[in-house]
Write a protein that holds these residues in place. Structure first.
Motif, short mmCIF file in Angstrom:
data_model
loop_
_atom_site.label_atom_id
_atom_site.label_comp_id
_atom_site.label_asym_id
_atom_site.label_seq_id
_atom_site.Cartn_x
_atom_site.Cartn_y
_atom_site.Cartn_z
N GLY A 81 0.79 -1.21 -0.05
CA GLY A 81 0.05 0.05 -0.05
C GLY A 81 0.95 1.36 0.12
N LEU A 82 0.31 2.30 0.28
CA LEU A 82 1.23 3.57 0.37
C LEU A 82 0.52 4.29 1.84
N ILE A 83 1.44 5.07 2.25
CA ILE A 83 1.34 5.82 3.62
C ILE A 83 1.48 7.17 3.53
N THR A 84 0.48 8.32 4.09
CA THR A 84 0.97 9.39 3.95
C THR A 84 1.08 10.19 5.39
N LYS A 85 1.61 11.49 5.34
CA LYS A 85 1.75 12.14 6.53
C LYS A 85 0.31 12.30 7.18
N ALA A 86 -0.50 12.64 6.10
CA ALA A 86 -1.84 12.98 6.45
C ALA A 86 -2.41 12.11 7.21
N GLN A 87 -2.35 10.63 6.91
CA GLN A 87 -3.05 9.37 7.33
C GLN A 87 -2.62 9.50 8.74
N ILE A 88 -1.26 9.47 9.03
CA ILE A 88 -0.77 9.27 10.46
C ILE A 88 -1.11 10.36 11.23
N LEU A 89 -1.14 11.75 11.03
CA LEU A 89 -1.75 12.75 11.72
C LEU A 89 -3.33 12.67 11.97
N ASP A 90 -3.86 11.98 11.04
CA ASP A 90 -5.50 11.91 11.32
C ASP A 90 -5.51 10.67 12.39
N SER A 91 -4.77 9.64 12.32
CA SER A 91 -4.80 8.69 13.17
C SER A 91 -4.56 8.85 14.72
N ILE A 92 -4.00 9.87 14.96
CA ILE A 92 -3.62 10.30 16.31
C ILE A 92 -4.50 11.42 16.88
N LEU A 93 -5.23 11.68 16.04
CA LEU A 93 -6.37 13.03 16.61
C LEU A 93 -7.40 12.20 17.50
N GLY A 94 -7.46 12.43 18.78
CA GLY A 94 -8.56 12.34 19.78
C GLY A 94 -9.61 13.25 19.48
N ILE A 95 -10.65 13.07 20.45
CA ILE A 95 -11.87 13.88 20.26
C ILE A 95 -11.44 15.19 20.65
N GLU A 96 -10.80 15.51 21.67
CA GLU A 96 -10.25 16.73 22.07
C GLU A 96 -8.88 17.19 21.96
N HIS A 97 -8.16 15.96 21.95
CA HIS A 97 -6.48 16.17 22.00
C HIS A 97 -5.75 15.15 21.10
N ILE A 98 -4.55 15.64 20.64
CA ILE A 98 -3.59 14.85 19.90
C ILE A 98 -3.13 13.75 20.83
N GLU A 99 -3.22 12.66 20.34
CA GLU A 99 -2.51 11.38 21.49
C GLU A 99 -1.45 10.81 20.81
N PRO A 100 -0.09 11.39 20.80
CA PRO A 100 0.87 10.98 20.08
C PRO A 100 1.39 9.71 20.76
N GLU A 101 1.24 9.26 21.80
CA GLU A 101 1.27 7.84 22.35
C GLU A 101 0.80 6.72 21.22
N ARG A 102 -0.30 6.95 20.59
CA ARG A 102 -0.56 6.03 19.43
C ARG A 102 0.50 5.65 18.50
#
Ligand code: 2BA
Length: 149
Positions: free
Chosen positions: A59-80
């Motif tokens: 497949g392919l992976i983008t910066k946007a997909q990674i940033l989207d995947s660490i978005l919580g409801i109110e916070h960014i969750e970098p531990e993910r």
């Protein structure tokens, strides 16, 4: 020099346009998102292919997909970033073609994709063709045509 016409150019081999696998930044499906983000940031690219250890394309992976995947409801969750694998976030649909297919297929893919992945007959990843390389070649070709008129 070979005289090109519009039909010939479309049927040309894509071989001269391929950026070979050793030069292509990539990650593996079981890498963490943290690793993938580091590779994306260091390489400067927004999207890169995902290959396994046998150079099979997943497949392919983008910066946007990674940033989207660490978005919580109110916070960014970098531990993910440390706990999520690339395979969970990557896109599996991408522009891919065989190395024996002609220029016209790469050109038509590049309308909607900044790069096309190229594989051999056995499904091994050979490299990528970028939109910019195709356009640079077309630009040179059209200018040559203009000169001969
Ligand atoms: P993007 O990452 O969105 O990059 C868009 C364009 O920005 C690139 O177009 C290039 O002109 C420039 N650029 C970005 N990062 C650069 C860098 N580190 N050094 C020099 N120039 C850079 P293209 O070269 O036509 O590439 C089109 C797309 O193909 C890129 O889109 C990227 O997704 C992929 N790509 C290109 N070369 C790659 C490589 N060696 N490894 C992995 N992916 C690559």
């Amino acid at each position: 020099m070979q005289k090109l016409d519009p039909v010939n150019i479309l049927k040309e081999s894509i071989a001269p346009f391929v950026i070979s696998v050793e030069k292509v930044a990539h990650v593996q499906p079981n890498n963490t998102l943290e690793h993938a983000l580091l590779i994306l940031i260091k390489s400067g690219y927004t999207a890169i292919p995902v290959l396994d250890t046998n150079f099979k394309l997943h497949g392919l992976i983008t910066k946007a997909q990674i940033l989207d995947s660490i978005l919580g409801i109110e916070h960014i969750e970098p531990e993910r970033l440390e706990t999520t694998k690339v395979s969970a976030v990557m896109s599996k649909t991408l522009a891919r073609m065989k190395d024996y297919e002609p220029f016209e297929r790469a050109l038509s893919y590049s309308i909607n994709h900044p790069f096309v992945c190229v594989e051999d007959d056995l499904g091994a990843f050979i490299g990528i063709i970028t939109r910019s390389k195709l356009l640079a070649y077309l630009n040179g070709y059209l200018h040559e045509q203009k000169k001969t008129k």
